[in-house]
Design a protein around this motif. Structure first.
Motif, PDB file in Angstrom:
ATOM      1  N   ALA A 145      -1.077   0.239  -0.712  1.00 19.70           N
ATOM      2  CA  ALA A 145      -1.012  -0.371  -1.610  1.00 19.70           C
ATOM      3  C   ALA A 145      -0.276  -1.718  -1.913  1.00 19.70           C
ATOM      4  O   ALA A 145      -0.595  -2.686  -2.633  1.00 19.70           O
ATOM      5  CB  ALA A 145      -1.277   0.483  -2.929  1.00 19.70           C
ATOM      6  N   CYS A 146       0.987  -1.552  -1.238  1.00 17.07           N
ATOM      7  CA  CYS A 146       2.133  -2.575  -1.605  1.00 17.07           C
ATOM      8  C   CYS A 146       2.260  -3.541  -0.349  1.00 17.07           C
ATOM      9  O   CYS A 146       2.218  -2.873   1.021  1.00 17.07           O
ATOM     10  CB  CYS A 146       3.272  -2.133  -1.864  1.00 17.07           C
ATOM     11  N   TYR A 147       2.770  -4.699  -0.354  1.00 15.75           N
ATOM     12  CA  TYR A 147       3.001  -5.268   0.849  1.00 15.75           C
ATOM     13  C   TYR A 147       4.238  -6.253   0.222  1.00 15.75           C
ATOM     14  O   TYR A 147       4.233  -6.744  -0.798  1.00 15.75           O
ATOM     15  CB  TYR A 147       1.848  -6.117   1.509  1.00 15.75           C
ATOM     16  N   VAL A 148       4.989  -6.780   1.164  1.00 13.25           N
ATOM     17  CA  VAL A 148       5.951  -7.827   0.957  1.00 13.25           C
ATOM     18  C   VAL A 148       5.630  -9.229   1.575  1.00 13.25           C
ATOM     19  O   VAL A 148       5.352  -9.034   2.874  1.00 13.25           O
ATOM     20  CB  VAL A 148       7.445  -7.253   1.362  1.00 13.25           C
ATOM     21  N   ARG A 149       5.882 -10.275   0.931  1.00 12.32           N
ATOM     22  CA  ARG A 149       5.855 -11.504   1.635  1.00 12.32           C
ATOM     23  C   ARG A 149       7.201 -12.458   1.546  1.00 12.32           C
ATOM     24  O   ARG A 149       8.070 -12.409   0.416  1.00 12.32           O
ATOM     25  CB  ARG A 149       4.671 -12.352   0.848  1.00 12.32           C
ATOM     26  N   LEU A 150       7.479 -13.106   2.494  1.00  9.73           N
ATOM     27  CA  LEU A 150       8.450 -14.118   2.373  1.00  9.73           C
ATOM     28  C   LEU A 150       8.049 -15.320   1.032  1.00  9.73           C
ATOM     29  O   LEU A 150       7.045 -15.713   1.574  1.00  9.73           O
ATOM     30  CB  LEU A 150       8.957 -14.733   3.551  1.00  9.73           C
TER      31      LEU A 150
END
Length: 134
Positions: free
Chosen positions: A71-76
């Motif tokens: 469900a979660c993600y990280v972006r620069l």
């Protein structure tokens, strides 16, 4: 962790010779069971390039497919270094890096803390000297 990738490894996923990038900005987005955004927070890397975000008290069942890793993600978002400010897609830092369970848990008052991680992620210099001289 967030790095500045070495020009030597430009256009690859290698982080050999990379340096931590303090002050780099990232976003962490999580989706609910209906794929709607249920939370979005920003993070800033510390002096060693590490970042941490706390989402507070949330039931696992509230996340998409009942799993924060899905469900979660990280972006620069942004680099504080004008000489190293081009985001790379190393570990999907542009598309959205997935989380992984680090197996670290401890009990709070009526709930458990769970640690997830991602990355490492990296920016790279926009301008690098050519590898070949003509």
């Amino acid at each position: 962790m967030v790095y500045c990738q070495s020009c030597v490894h430009r256009d690859s996923w290698s982080l050999d010779g990379a340096k931590p990038l303090p002050g780099a900005k990232l976003s962490i987005t999580c989706r609910d069971a209906n794929k709607r955004v249920m939370g979005c927070q920003k993070a800033i890397a510390d002096e060693s390039g590490y970042f941490l975000v706390e989402f507070g008290e949330t039931k696992v069942s509230d996340f998409y497919m009942g799993d924060p890793r899905k469900a979660c993600y990280v972006r620069l978002l942004a680099s504080p270094d004008i000489k190293c400010n081009e985001p790379t897609n190393i570990n999907f830092g542009i598309e959205g890096a997935p989380l992984r369970d680090e197996g670290k848990r401890w009990h709070g008052e009526g709930y458990d803390y769970v640690v997830y991680a991602t990355g490492p992620l990296a920016f790279r210099p926009a301008i690098c000297m050519p590898k070949h001289h003509y």
